[in-house]
Design a protein around this motif. Structure first.
Motif, PDB file in Angstrom:
ATOM      1  N   GLU A 165      57.795  46.330  24.902  1.00 18.04           N
ATOM      2  CA  GLU A 165      59.161  45.818  24.796  1.00 18.04           C
ATOM      3  C   GLU A 165      59.266  44.703  23.758  1.00 18.04           C
ATOM      4  OE1 GLU A 165      62.701  44.299  27.837  1.00 18.04           O
ATOM      5  OE2 GLU A 165      60.592  44.198  28.442  1.00 18.04           O
ATOM      6  N   ASN A 166      58.232  43.887  23.637  1.00 15.15           N
ATOM      7  CA  ASN A 166      58.220  42.778  22.669  1.00 15.15           C
ATOM      8  C   ASN A 166      57.663  43.185  21.306  1.00 15.15           C
ATOM      9  OD1 ASN A 166      59.218  41.067  24.688  1.00 15.15           O
ATOM     10  ND2 ASN A 166      57.150  40.576  25.407  1.00 15.15           N
ATOM     11  N   TYR A 167      57.485  44.484  21.093  1.00 13.65           N
ATOM     12  CA  TYR A 167      57.022  45.036  19.819  1.00 13.65           C
ATOM     13  C   TYR A 167      55.614  44.547  19.445  1.00 13.65           C
ATOM     14  CZ  TYR A 167      61.889  46.396  19.298  1.00 13.65           C
ATOM     15  OH  TYR A 167      63.125  46.953  19.523  1.00 13.65           O
ATOM     16  N   GLU A 168      54.835  44.156  20.450  1.00 15.19           N
ATOM     17  CA  GLU A 168      53.456  43.749  20.167  1.00 15.19           C
ATOM     18  C   GLU A 168      52.597  44.966  19.854  1.00 15.19           C
ATOM     19  OE1 GLU A 168      52.280  39.940  22.643  1.00 15.19           O
ATOM     20  OE2 GLU A 168      53.469  41.295  23.901  1.00 15.19           O
ATOM     21  N   PHE A 169      52.910  46.097  20.482  1.00 13.73           N
ATOM     22  CA  PHE A 169      52.185  47.325  20.137  1.00 13.73           C
ATOM     23  C   PHE A 169      52.509  47.767  18.723  1.00 13.73           C
ATOM     24  CE2 PHE A 169      51.374  48.660  24.706  1.00 13.73           C
ATOM     25  CZ  PHE A 169      50.019  48.441  24.592  1.00 13.73           C
ATOM     26  N   ALA A 170      53.750  47.563  18.311  1.00 16.04           N
ATOM     27  CA  ALA A 170      54.107  47.910  16.936  1.00 16.04           C
ATOM     28  C   ALA A 170      53.308  47.065  15.945  1.00 16.04           C
ATOM     29  CB  ALA A 170      55.603  47.720  16.733  1.00 16.04           C
ATOM     30  N   ALA A 171      53.138  45.774  16.289  1.00 18.04           N
ATOM     31  CA  ALA A 171      52.337  44.906  15.424  1.00 18.04           C
ATOM     32  C   ALA A 171      50.872  45.335  15.410  1.00 18.04           C
ATOM     33  CB  ALA A 171      52.470  43.465  15.887  1.00 18.04           C
ATOM     34  N   MET A 172      50.354  45.723  16.558  1.00 25.24           N
ATOM     35  CA  MET A 172      48.968  46.206  16.611  1.00 25.24           C
ATOM     36  C   MET A 172      48.799  47.478  15.795  1.00 25.24           C
ATOM     37  SD  MET A 172      48.080  45.701  20.654  1.00 25.24           S
ATOM     38  CE  MET A 172      48.489  44.191  21.511  1.00 25.24           C
ATOM     39  N   SER A 186      50.607  48.461  13.242  1.00 29.96           N
ATOM     40  CA  SER A 186      50.697  48.158  11.808  1.00 29.96           C
ATOM     41  C   SER A 186      49.425  47.523  11.286  1.00 29.96           C
ATOM     42  CB  SER A 186      51.883  47.233  11.551  1.00 29.96           C
ATOM     43  OG  SER A 186      51.697  45.989  12.218  1.00 29.96           O
ATOM     44  N   SER A 187      48.650  46.911  12.189  1.00 29.65           N
ATOM     45  CA  SER A 187      47.370  46.315  11.789  1.00 29.65           C
ATOM     46  C   SER A 187      46.219  47.296  11.924  1.00 29.65           C
ATOM     47  CB  SER A 187      47.090  45.076  12.652  1.00 29.65           C
ATOM     48  OG  SER A 187      48.117  44.121  12.513  1.00 29.65           O
ATOM     49  N   GLY A 188      46.515  48.536  12.313  1.00 32.94           N
ATOM     50  CA  GLY A 188      45.478  49.557  12.432  1.00 32.94           C
ATOM     51  C   GLY A 188      44.772  49.568  13.774  1.00 32.94           C
ATOM     52  N   ILE A 189      45.355  48.938  14.788  1.00 33.73           N
ATOM     53  CA  ILE A 189      44.744  48.894  16.119  1.00 33.73           C
ATOM     54  C   ILE A 189      45.442  49.934  16.992  1.00 33.73           C
ATOM     55  CG2 ILE A 189      44.312  47.462  18.149  1.00 33.73           C
ATOM     56  CD1 ILE A 189      44.372  45.041  16.328  1.00 33.73           C
ATOM     57  N   SER A 190      44.710  50.897  17.475  1.00 33.85           N
ATOM     58  CA  SER A 190      45.275  51.965  18.296  1.00 33.85           C
ATOM     59  C   SER A 190      45.372  51.522  19.750  1.00 33.85           C
ATOM     60  CB  SER A 190      44.402  53.223  18.205  1.00 33.85           C
ATOM     61  OG  SER A 190      43.096  52.959  18.715  1.00 33.85           O
ATOM     62  N   LEU A 191      46.039  52.349  20.549  1.00 37.12           N
ATOM     63  CA  LEU A 191      46.174  52.044  21.966  1.00 37.12           C
ATOM     64  C   LEU A 191      44.821  52.079  22.671  1.00 37.12           C
ATOM     65  CD1 LEU A 191      48.059  51.498  24.374  1.00 37.12           C
ATOM     66  CD2 LEU A 191      48.250  53.968  24.679  1.00 37.12           C
ATOM     67  N   ARG A 229      41.978  51.258  21.415  1.00 41.00           N
ATOM     68  CA  ARG A 229      41.289  50.003  21.089  1.00 41.00           C
ATOM     69  C   ARG A 229      41.882  48.838  21.886  1.00 41.00           C
ATOM     70  NH1 ARG A 229      39.587  45.951  20.969  1.00 41.00           N
ATOM     71  NH2 ARG A 229      38.564  44.690  19.356  1.00 41.00           N
ATOM     72  N   ALA A 230      43.190  48.835  22.085  1.00 41.13           N
ATOM     73  CA  ALA A 230      43.816  47.756  22.844  1.00 41.13           C
ATOM     74  C   ALA A 230      43.440  47.813  24.322  1.00 41.13           C
ATOM     75  CB  ALA A 230      45.330  47.835  22.680  1.00 41.13           C
ATOM     76  N   MET A 231      43.145  49.006  24.831  1.00 41.31           N
ATOM     77  CA  MET A 231      42.809  49.170  26.240  1.00 41.31           C
ATOM     78  C   MET A 231      41.334  48.970  26.522  1.00 41.31           C
ATOM     79  SD  MET A 231      45.158  52.555  27.036  1.00 41.31           S
ATOM     80  CE  MET A 231      44.390  52.812  28.633  1.00 41.31           C
ATOM     81  N   ARG A 232      40.526  48.745  25.508  1.00 39.42           N
ATOM     82  CA  ARG A 232      39.073  48.742  25.703  1.00 39.42           C
ATOM     83  C   ARG A 232      38.616  47.643  26.661  1.00 39.42           C
ATOM     84  NH1 ARG A 232      35.472  48.211  20.400  1.00 39.42           N
ATOM     85  NH2 ARG A 232      36.292  46.067  20.539  1.00 39.42           N
ATOM     86  N   SER A 233      39.100  46.439  26.480  1.00 43.62           N
ATOM     87  CA  SER A 233      38.678  45.339  27.355  1.00 43.62           C
ATOM     88  C   SER A 233      39.162  45.557  28.786  1.00 43.62           C
ATOM     89  CB  SER A 233      39.202  44.005  26.815  1.00 43.62           C
ATOM     90  OG  SER A 233      40.626  44.021  26.743  1.00 43.62           O
ATOM     91  N   LEU A 234      40.363  46.123  28.923  1.00 39.88           N
ATOM     92  CA  LEU A 234      40.887  46.373  30.268  1.00 39.88           C
ATOM     93  C   LEU A 234      40.139  47.503  30.967  1.00 39.88           C
ATOM     94  CD1 LEU A 234      44.746  46.020  29.764  1.00 39.88           C
ATOM     95  CD2 LEU A 234      43.111  44.347  30.607  1.00 39.88           C
ATOM     96  N   ILE A 235      39.691  48.481  30.216  1.00 39.74           N
ATOM     97  CA  ILE A 235      38.910  49.567  30.822  1.00 39.74           C
ATOM     98  C   ILE A 235      37.627  49.022  31.418  1.00 39.74           C
ATOM     99  CG2 ILE A 235      37.624  51.674  30.333  1.00 39.74           C
ATOM    100  CD1 ILE A 235      39.754  52.393  28.288  1.00 39.74           C
TER     101      ILE A 235
END
Length: 483
Positions: free
Chosen positions: A82-89, A91-96, A98-104
């Motif tokens: 909702e805060n477009y943080e995924f959009a920023a990720m 645009s920086s080449g970070i996929s979902l 990769r973003a979920m890795r620490s939470l997994i």
């Protein structure tokens, strides 16, 4: 750990523990409502009530933990989207992924801790909870009499206007009706101005002292008259002893609860299941041998002549040689033998079924320890991509989705376990039924979110349906115009 991983993990952990604390408190309050009858009016101190709830609370972990993971995942990833943080990720080449890795990694650790807790802590807590509940019920037999209402104690109905004193042992205005168990009539009434309850914590006997009262009893006569005679007597001190354990049905319930498999860990369950399986096999073998022996004895008692040459003949031809009374006797004996065999077979079958259900309950309890741990992973892989798809944080829409998904999961899980315990399906399939049904949902949501399909809007999930309806509507409109 990189800054991004630390930020995502911190956001999720804060949300998770906040949601867990709130839900845990709500479920514990629900437990207080369930056991309010055991706690209210028992003159229990705060420490005893706290220990009661403390031993009860681990039962809530299998309910609270998966729901907390699901709701926290939807809220956290919904906020990011909702805060477009995924959009920023992105645009920086970070996929979902990769973003979920620490939470997994965190969810795997959480699953391991939940497995350890359910296997080691929860069984001991269940054992202490059941025994403490039994102590609360039976160390206070005086609580069988409540003030302001009639209390049924078998053949006695007692009403006390007021209970007072340090432990509510003093009574005021006692009225007692004694019911005749032969004709269920109330012909004896005892009234007293005051009374006192005397109990022993180690005994279910309630001794009732009555002071300054009257005793009334109707006398049954052979003649029917409007004026029936009665007996009246006064007393200064009258003592009655009442065994309240005969009227307390909770003990049977507690014995049934205390014999469940919820008080065992995996090693104890495996040992118990092996012993129950061996006992069941031995009983089936014994029953089969007994049936063979009964058949042999029945055949050996049948009169026969060794010198007769046996031929295949009809039963009617044999019965023609018998008299009417002998035929009746033969038919009666045959019916009795058939009923006896049917009764034995039915009882043996029911006994085997009950033992199989008992074994199934242990298998379900064993599999459930793994299911609870895996449910954390399942709920995470449903909630995280779903939160990215719906793009809504907070407690509004995420709470709706979380409740709907969890109710579905819990209903299927309960249905599967009950069906497995009743020998309807295998225990493995019954315990894992909810997981197997919701697993395709987790795979679908994760696939759509990682492929950027619907990560910005839920409309992509509904696109096939809306497209189909639009096509149908256009065809219908064209047909109307052509007409």
């Amino acid at each position: 750990m990189k800054i991004l991983d630390r930020y995502i993990l911190t956001s999720f952990v804060k949300t998770f523990f906040s949601v867990f604390a709130i839900l845990f408190f709500i479920f514990v309050l629900q437990g207080i409502w369930v056991f309010i009858g055991d706690l209210a009016g028992k003159d229990l101190d705060f420490i005893t009530i706290f220990k009661f709830l403390f031993f009860y609370s681990p039962k809530m972990i299998p309910m609270v933990l998966p729901l907390s993971v699901l709701l926290a995942s939807i809220m956290t990833f919904g906020d990011f989207s909702e805060n477009y943080e995924f959009a920023a990720m992105k645009s920086s080449g970070i996929s979902l992924q990769r973003a979920m890795r620490s939470l997994i990694i965190f969810i795997f650790i959480l699953s391991g801790l939940s497995f350890w807790f359910i296997n080691n802590v929860a069984p001991k807590s269940e054992f202490k909870f059941v025994n403490m509940r039994r102590d609360i019920i039976h160390t206070k037999p005086a609580m069988a009499i409540s003030a302001g209402q009639f209390n049924s104690l078998g053949a006695l109905n007692i009403k006390v206007e007021e209970k007072y004193g340090e432990k509510d042992e003093q009574l005021r205005n006692v009225t007692m009706h004694v019911i005749n168990q032969q004709n269920s009539q109330n012909k004896t009434v005892i009234k007293a101005k005051t009374g006192k309850i005397e109990t022993n914590e180690n005994s279910p006997i309630l001794k009732l002292h009555l002071f300054d009262g009257n005793y009334y009893e109707d006398v049954t006569t052979r003649r029917s008259s409007s004026n029936e005679p009665f007996i009246k007597s006064d007393f200064k001190h009258y003592i009655m002893s009442i065994d309240v354990s005969e009227f307390d049905k909770s003990e049977e319930e507690l014995q049934e609860i205390s014999n469940t498999a919820n008080m065992m860990n995996i090693s104890q369950l495996a040992y118990t299941i092996d012993s129950l399986d061996n006992n069941l096999k031995n009983e089936i073998k014994i029953q089969a041998d007994a049936d063979k022996e009964n058949t042999r004895l029945f055949l050996s008692n049948t009169p026969k002549e060794p010198e007769i040459t046996y031929k295949t003949i009809r039963l009617d031809s044999l019965l023609k040689q018998k008299k009417y009374a002998q035929k009746i006797s033969l038919y009666s004996n045959a019916v009795a033998v058939a009923e006896n065999i049917k009764f034995n077979i039915t009882n043996n079958k029911n006994a085997v079924n009950e033992k199989e259900k008992h074994i199934n309950r242990h298998w379900v309890a064993l599999y459930e320890k793994f299911v609870i741990a895996f449910s954390c992973l399942l709920m995470f892989f449903i909630g995280a991509p779903l939160g990215a798809i719906i793009r809504k944080g907070g407690l509004g829409l995420p709470m709706v989705f979380a409740v709907l998904i969890f109710i579905t999961y819990h209903f299927i899980n309960t249905f599967g376990k009950k069906l497995a315990q009743e020998n309807g399906i295998t225990p493995f399939f019954g315990a894992w039924l909810s997981t197997l049904i919701l697993l395709p949902m987790a795979i679908t949501f994760t696939y759509k979110a990682t492929r950027d399909r619907g990560i910005n809007s839920i409309d992509n999930l509904l696109y096939p349906l809306t497209n189909y309806l639009k096509t149908k509507f256009k065809k219908k409109q064209n047909n109307i115009e052509n007409v």
